[in-house]
Each structure stands twice: as C-alpha cells, then as structure tokens.
Motif scaffolding. Structure first.
Motif, PDB file in Angstrom:
ATOM      1  N   UNK A   1       0.808  -1.200   0.032  1.00  0.00           N
ATOM      2  CA  UNK A   1       0.043   0.122  -0.122  1.00  0.00           C
ATOM      3  C   UNK A   1       0.887   1.219  -0.047  1.00  0.00           C
ATOM      4  N   UNK A   2       2.147   1.036  -0.146  1.00  0.00           N
ATOM      5  CA  UNK A   2       3.152   2.114   0.097  1.00  0.00           C
ATOM      6  C   UNK A   2       3.539   2.829  -1.078  1.00  0.00           C
ATOM      7  N   UNK A   3       3.077   4.152  -1.222  1.00  0.00           N
ATOM      8  CA  UNK A   3       3.653   4.878  -2.354  1.00  0.00           C
ATOM      9  C   UNK A   3       4.938   5.709  -2.087  1.00  0.00           C
ATOM     10  N   UNK A   4       5.436   6.485  -3.095  1.00  0.00           N
ATOM     11  CA  UNK A   4       6.641   6.853  -3.040  1.00  0.00           C
ATOM     12  C   UNK A   4       6.831   7.861  -1.875  1.00  0.00           C
ATOM     13  N   UNK A   5       5.802   8.840  -1.765  1.00  0.00           N
ATOM     14  CA  UNK A   5       6.087   9.681  -0.720  1.00  0.00           C
ATOM     15  C   UNK A   5       6.159   9.093   0.824  1.00  0.00           C
ATOM     16  N   UNK A   6       5.092   7.931   1.057  1.00  0.00           N
ATOM     17  CA  UNK A   6       5.139   7.269   2.020  1.00  0.00           C
ATOM     18  C   UNK A   6       6.467   6.594   2.406  1.00  0.00           C
TER      19      UNK A   6
END
Length: 214
Positions: free
Chosen positions: A75-80
């Motif tokens: 569920x992790x995108x680049x920002x996170x």
C-alpha cells in the motif's frame, strides 16, 4: 539476594536514564537518509561535462506528465516510503500513512512531528527538468525521474520551504541552512548528470561558486 537484585535493577535503570538524557544533548541532529550524492570533486567534474544552454520553454509542461507518488510496494507509495526513510520512529497505519514520528528538514534545520508539515522535494524540480531536457522524454522516463529512490533526488523537508523553492534552480534559490548547501549542489549536479539534463549559464555559475567552497 532479592535486595541486591533490586538495587542492581535500580542502578541499571538510573544508568539507562542518564544515558538517554545524555543522548538528547550529545546526539547530532538526525539527517535525512537521502542517497549520498557524489563528492564535491566529482560534482565539479560532472558540472564541466553538462551541456550549457539557454533554459528551455515551459510550454506543454504539466506535473501530470511526471506521474509521481506511484505505488512502491503493497500500500506504500513513493511519498510514504520517503517519509519512513527520512523520519525517526515513524509509525505507519495499515494503508502505509505515517501517523507518528519526527522529521528533520536539512534545508532549514527544523524538526516536525506531523507528516502534514513535510513535503517530499524533488531536488531537481519537475518543471526545471522539463526545461532542461525532460520535455523530450517518454512518460515512463519522467515517471522514473519523479519517483527515483536511488539517486539523491527525493528528500523530506519543511513544506513551506519546499514551496518557496518551487521550480527554481540554484541561481535563484538555495537552502536557508548554509551548512547544507554543499550537499545540495552536489546532489543537484549528480541528478542532472545522471539524467543528462542541461544547465543554463547562471545556474552553472551558481553551482561552480557553491562547489568551490565544498
């Protein structure tokens, strides 16, 4: 034995507390864990190899042409991913959102406790990249640039400082913290060299001047 054991626990606890207190005063400020840029000497060499020319047009530019904050894993995108990487004691919820932690912004030396106070800066801004050669890339190439976790291109910083930077190059904007300027220009040149982006003459002069003091 129980009394001795209790005293040992008490001494151990006191020692640990003292150590923790000392750490608060002696530990250096946590630095963002951005990939280490090339050395100043290498940056100077790279800068001499970059194409110098008038800055290109912003015509046709859109942030949508640099798809960013793509899914990195689960569920992790680049920002996170960057918030987790650059923060201290970061806790994430089931959707990978950072719900607690602290973030030290090397641009201005501020520390924040809420992820909402932190932006993920593109070292070489998307619009700057567009004007420096990325207008001729494919969307897939621009996506890779906008989500690059390997080069020193993404870093968590104070939101309003990032907004003050906007799409300015080092001739027009440098980090308020003078102690970070050397790292900043090394990273800038590193990214521009890797992606074969050009520099304009004022930008090159500013980079040369900053690197001469590194």
């Amino acid at each position: 034995m129980s009394g001795i054991y209790a005293r040992r626990l008490s001494v151990a606890a006191a020692t640990a507390a003292l150590a923790a207190t000392s750490a608060l005063f002696t530990a250096p400020s946590a630095q963002a864990a951005m990939p280490t840029p090339v050395s100043a000497a290498t940056a100077r060499t790279y800068l001499g190899q970059l194409t110098v020319g008038a800055e290109g047009s912003s015509s046709g530019y859109s942030r949508d042409k640099f798809p960013h904050w793509i899914t990195q894993s689960g569920a992790c995108n680049t920002r996170e991913v960057i918030l987790k990487r650059d923060g201290t004691n970061v806790q994430q919820d089931s959707s990978c959102a950072a719900v607690s932690g602290s973030w030290y912004s090397p641009y201005d030396g501020a520390t924040w406790k809420a992820a909402s106070d932190v932006d993920i800066d593109h070292m070489v801004p998307l619009a700057e990249a567009w004007r420096s050669g990325a207008s001729g890339w494919t969307n897939a190439q621009r996506q890779s640039f906008a989500n690059d976790l390997t080069r020193p291109q993404l870093i968590a910083v104070t939101d309003n400082v990032n907004q003050a930077k906007g799409d300015k190059d080092p001739a027009k904007w440098m980090p308020p913290s003078s102690s970070y300027k050397c790292t900043y220009v090394r990273a800038w040149v590193h990214v521009k060299k890797y992606y074969n982006l050009s520099v304009d003459s004022a930008e090159k002069s500013a980079l040369q001047s900053a690197l001469s003091g590194c």
